[in-house]
Design a protein around this motif. Structure first.
Motif, short mmCIF file in Angstrom:
data_model
loop_
_atom_site.label_atom_id
_atom_site.label_comp_id
_atom_site.label_asym_id
_atom_site.label_seq_id
_atom_site.Cartn_x
_atom_site.Cartn_y
_atom_site.Cartn_z
N GLU A 1 -21.16 7.86 -4.83
CA GLU A 1 -21.32 8.71 -3.65
C GLU A 1 -21.11 7.92 -2.36
OE1 GLU A 1 -24.83 11.40 -1.75
OE2 GLU A 1 -24.58 11.57 -3.93
N ALA A 2 -21.61 6.70 -2.30
CA ALA A 2 -21.42 5.85 -1.11
C ALA A 2 -19.94 5.51 -0.92
CB ALA A 2 -22.25 4.58 -1.23
N ALA B 1 -11.27 8.05 10.53
CA ALA B 1 -11.07 6.99 11.53
C ALA B 1 -10.32 5.83 10.87
CB ALA B 1 -12.41 6.53 12.08
N PRO B 2 -9.00 5.97 10.67
CA PRO B 2 -8.24 4.96 9.95
C PRO B 2 -8.35 3.55 10.52
CG PRO B 2 -6.91 6.92 10.36
CD PRO B 2 -8.20 7.09 11.11
N LEU B 3 -8.79 3.42 11.77
CA LEU B 3 -8.92 2.09 12.34
C LEU B 3 -9.86 1.22 11.53
CD1 LEU B 3 -11.76 1.77 14.40
CD2 LEU B 3 -10.61 3.84 15.11
N HIS B 4 -10.72 1.82 10.70
CA HIS B 4 -11.62 1.04 9.86
C HIS B 4 -10.87 0.20 8.85
CE1 HIS B 4 -15.69 2.69 10.88
NE2 HIS B 4 -14.88 3.45 11.57
N PHE B 5 -9.63 0.61 8.49
CA PHE B 5 -8.84 -0.16 7.55
C PHE B 5 -7.91 -1.14 8.27
CE2 PHE B 5 -9.58 3.15 4.20
CZ PHE B 5 -10.25 2.29 3.35
N GLU B 6 -7.93 -1.15 9.59
CA GLU B 6 -7.11 -2.08 10.35
C GLU B 6 -7.82 -3.43 10.43
OE1 GLU B 6 -4.00 -1.46 11.43
OE2 GLU B 6 -4.28 0.45 10.40
N PRO B 7 -7.08 -4.52 10.42
CA PRO B 7 -7.72 -5.84 10.54
C PRO B 7 -8.52 -5.96 11.82
CG PRO B 7 -5.41 -6.07 9.94
CD PRO B 7 -5.64 -4.61 10.26
N ALA B 8 -9.63 -6.68 11.73
CA ALA B 8 -10.50 -6.87 12.91
C ALA B 8 -9.85 -7.81 13.90
CB ALA B 8 -11.83 -7.43 12.46
N ARG C 1 -14.14 8.92 2.98
CA ARG C 1 -14.01 10.04 3.93
C ARG C 1 -14.07 9.54 5.37
NH1 ARG C 1 -17.52 12.56 0.38
NH2 ARG C 1 -19.27 12.32 1.81
N LEU C 2 -15.00 8.65 5.65
CA LEU C 2 -15.13 8.12 7.01
C LEU C 2 -13.86 7.37 7.42
CD1 LEU C 2 -18.80 6.78 6.93
CD2 LEU C 2 -17.95 8.81 8.13
N CYS C 3 -13.28 6.62 6.49
CA CYS C 3 -12.06 5.86 6.80
C CYS C 3 -10.87 6.78 7.02
CB CYS C 3 -11.77 4.85 5.70
SG CYS C 3 -12.96 3.49 5.69
N GLN C 4 -10.84 7.93 6.35
CA GLN C 4 -9.76 8.90 6.58
C GLN C 4 -9.89 9.52 7.95
OE1 GLN C 4 -10.00 11.61 3.28
NE2 GLN C 4 -8.69 10.32 1.99
N LEU D 1 -10.65 -3.02 -6.86
CA LEU D 1 -9.98 -1.85 -7.41
C LEU D 1 -9.66 -0.83 -6.32
CD1 LEU D 1 -12.37 -1.28 -10.45
CD2 LEU D 1 -10.05 -2.21 -10.54
N PRO D 2 -8.54 -0.11 -6.50
CA PRO D 2 -8.29 1.01 -5.58
C PRO D 2 -9.38 2.06 -5.74
CG PRO D 2 -6.64 0.96 -7.34
CD PRO D 2 -7.51 -0.24 -7.51
N PHE D 3 -9.53 2.89 -4.75
CA PHE D 3 -10.62 3.86 -4.68
C PHE D 3 -10.86 4.61 -5.99
CE2 PHE D 3 -11.91 8.28 -3.82
CZ PHE D 3 -13.20 8.05 -3.40
N GLU D 4 -9.84 5.28 -6.53
CA GLU D 4 -10.01 6.10 -7.73
C GLU D 4 -10.51 5.29 -8.91
OE1 GLU D 4 -10.08 9.33 -7.95
OE2 GLU D 4 -9.43 9.66 -5.89
#
Length: 156
Positions: A137-138, A149-156, A144-147, A121-124
């Protein structure tokens, strides 16, 4: 033979993908209780080891290289229906938070004795569906952390 008593120390592993979708599992008991991967630590087990074990047991995923320790934990009251799983007088559980980022939606192999369904599911929508406040909460923390540092959503 009765099931061994649980330790009041557990892990929560939020699984998400590069599209920003969060994976939730529907518990068999109670039905309709959606959550991320969770589980109690075994005697002598570290939170990281428990997170890796629970990922494999509940989803078939092997997350050793991608597991992120969020360096967060929460103490919460154990709800009455689940207190019988713990020693008498144990009323609180300490939950340690982890995350696993996947490059895409994966097929998840669930244990039908524990979970009945998997949703991405999308975040909301994931926030609305998650059954526990610590899970919500997690996911908020992770978003928030991904916003930041957007690189967290980039493929490894």
């Amino acid at each position: 033979m009765p099931e061994p008593l649980k330790r009041p120390i557990s892990v929560l592993v939020v699984v998400f993908n590069t599209a920003g979708e969060f994976m939730l599992l529907n518990r068999v008991r109670p039905s309709g209780f959606w959550q991320s991967v969770t589980g109690s630590l075994l005697p002598g087990e570290s939170p990281r080891s428990a997170a890796l074990r629970e990922l494999k047991e509940e989803t078939g995923l092997l997350g050793a290289s991608g597991l992120i320790d969020l360096h967060q934990s929460r103490l919460f009251p154990i709800i009455n229906p689940w207190r019988k799983r713990y020693a008498q007088g144990i009323c609180f559980n300490r939950e340690h938070w982890f995350a696993l980022r996947l490059p895409y939606r994966r097929h998840i192999r669930i244990d039908p004795a524990e979970h009945s369904e998997v949703l991405w599911l999308p975040f909301e929508k994931a926030i609305e569906r998650a059954g526990s406040w610590t899970n919500r909460e997690a996911m908020r923390l992770l978003a928030r952390l991904c916003q930041q540092a957007p690189l967290h959503f980039e493929p490894a």
